[in-house]
Write an enzyme that holds these catalytic residues in place. Sequence first.
Site, PDB file in Angstrom:
ATOM      1  N   GLN A  55      30.358  33.159  37.663  1.00  0.00           N
ATOM      2  CA  GLN A  55      29.048  33.099  37.036  1.00  0.00           C
ATOM      3  C   GLN A  55      28.878  31.830  36.208  1.00  0.00           C
ATOM      4  OE1 GLN A  55      28.502  37.695  35.679  1.00  0.00           O
ATOM      5  NE2 GLN A  55      30.421  36.756  35.174  1.00  0.00           N
ATOM      6  N   GLU A 110      30.773  41.173  26.874  1.00  0.00           N
ATOM      7  CA  GLU A 110      30.425  40.662  25.544  1.00  0.00           C
ATOM      8  C   GLU A 110      30.935  41.560  24.420  1.00  0.00           C
ATOM      9  OE1 GLU A 110      26.177  41.379  24.057  1.00  0.00           O
ATOM     10  OE2 GLU A 110      25.932  41.353  26.227  1.00  0.00           O
ATOM     11  N   ASP A 130      36.065  44.125  32.887  1.00  0.00           N
ATOM     12  CA  ASP A 130      35.159  43.055  33.296  1.00  0.00           C
ATOM     13  C   ASP A 130      35.896  42.147  34.277  1.00  0.00           C
ATOM     14  OD1 ASP A 130      32.344  41.839  31.914  1.00  0.00           O
ATOM     15  OD2 ASP A 130      33.515  40.442  33.132  1.00  0.00           O
ATOM     16  N   ASP A 161      38.223  43.597  38.934  1.00  0.00           N
ATOM     17  CA  ASP A 161      37.026  44.120  39.574  1.00  0.00           C
ATOM     18  C   ASP A 161      36.922  45.604  39.228  1.00  0.00           C
ATOM     19  OD1 ASP A 161      36.286  45.616  42.517  1.00  0.00           O
ATOM     20  OD2 ASP A 161      34.857  44.189  41.685  1.00  0.00           O
ATOM     21  N   ALA A 162      35.789  46.020  38.677  1.00  0.00           N
ATOM     22  CA  ALA A 162      35.644  47.402  38.199  1.00  0.00           C
ATOM     23  C   ALA A 162      35.848  48.414  39.316  1.00  0.00           C
ATOM     24  CB  ALA A 162      34.277  47.587  37.550  1.00  0.00           C
ATOM     25  N   ASP A 179      27.667  48.750  32.571  1.00  0.00           N
ATOM     26  CA  ASP A 179      27.065  47.657  31.793  1.00  0.00           C
ATOM     27  C   ASP A 179      27.219  46.376  32.610  1.00  0.00           C
ATOM     28  OD1 ASP A 179      25.910  46.173  29.794  1.00  0.00           O
ATOM     29  OD2 ASP A 179      27.685  46.106  28.525  1.00  0.00           O
TER      30      ASP A 179
END
Length: 331
Positions: A55, A110, A130, A161-162, A179
């Site tokens: 990202q 975050e 995350d 990776d979730a 989330d």
Amino acid sequence: MQMVCLKSVMESIKLILMIRLITLILPWFEESIDEDLKWSFALNSVLCKVTSEYQDITLLDTKRFGKVLVIDGKMQSAEVDEFIYHECLIHPALLCHPNPQNVFIMGGGEGSAAREALKHKSIEKVVMCDIDQEVVDFCRRHLTVNQEAFSNKKLDLVINDAKAEIEKRNEKFDVIVGDLADPVEGGPCYQLYTKSFYEQILKPKLNENGIFVTQAGPAGVFTHKEVFSSIYNTIKQVFKYVVAYSAHVPSFADTWGWVMASDQPFCFNAEEIDRRVDERIDGELLLLNGAAFLSSATLNKAVSQSLLNETHVYTEDNARFLHGHGVANKN
């Protein structure tokens, strides 16, 4: 008299020119909402900008909203009003559960979702998973409001990776939270909104009274059909009881939506929610009380009708995306 009027006109023109000059000098951030719509706000500065494997990550210092976290060009949270998003994401599910002790957060790099979950006295463990180490490190370094949550001994921080992480774990959870970043083409998250993921991987990891809740994108009158109605309908295929709710988030320039689901009915009223808030939570919530939650779950006619009539179901081969793109789809 004419001289006075002319002088007044000249002063007005000078003021307009000065305002335009200031506007040109000030740096602005522009988020592309759609091909014909942008949302912009004035900046004090760009505090930091990095590109991870997954990202683009930017931290802005804005005049209106304080520090703002932007991922792949999309506003993720703003210092002055992130409590709206995170209280709505976390507390309804934990308050509806009879005795939540462990929580699995997909995404949440975050740290704000973990911060809110850790306010509940009954919580013994929060797993925050995350995929992006850089997002987590970035937020730990720059978002000081969550430093206490990151250092809490009840927090189990996992970089993975979730989907893979939750699948390999033997334990089950009272509450699982999505989330996640919005589903954008080329982004890392859209497969975590699919029916097969919910049905085959996520649901089996919930305890008997378990609750799943996820952020579900824009839920405004003009935007709820983008992904909100589709996420709701997908979850409805997997769980017996599904509640959609929404709240206005000023920094998002829209109403935002969440979807909560379980195989046990949600039995709550405003008084019971208020009692549980008083008994279970350390500190004070800024937005939610019993009446506010019940109000958020009362959707307007247009949105309610769309949820009722939605037929699209998220699959790996048939996903809906918000406008924008992830790192993988830039070129």
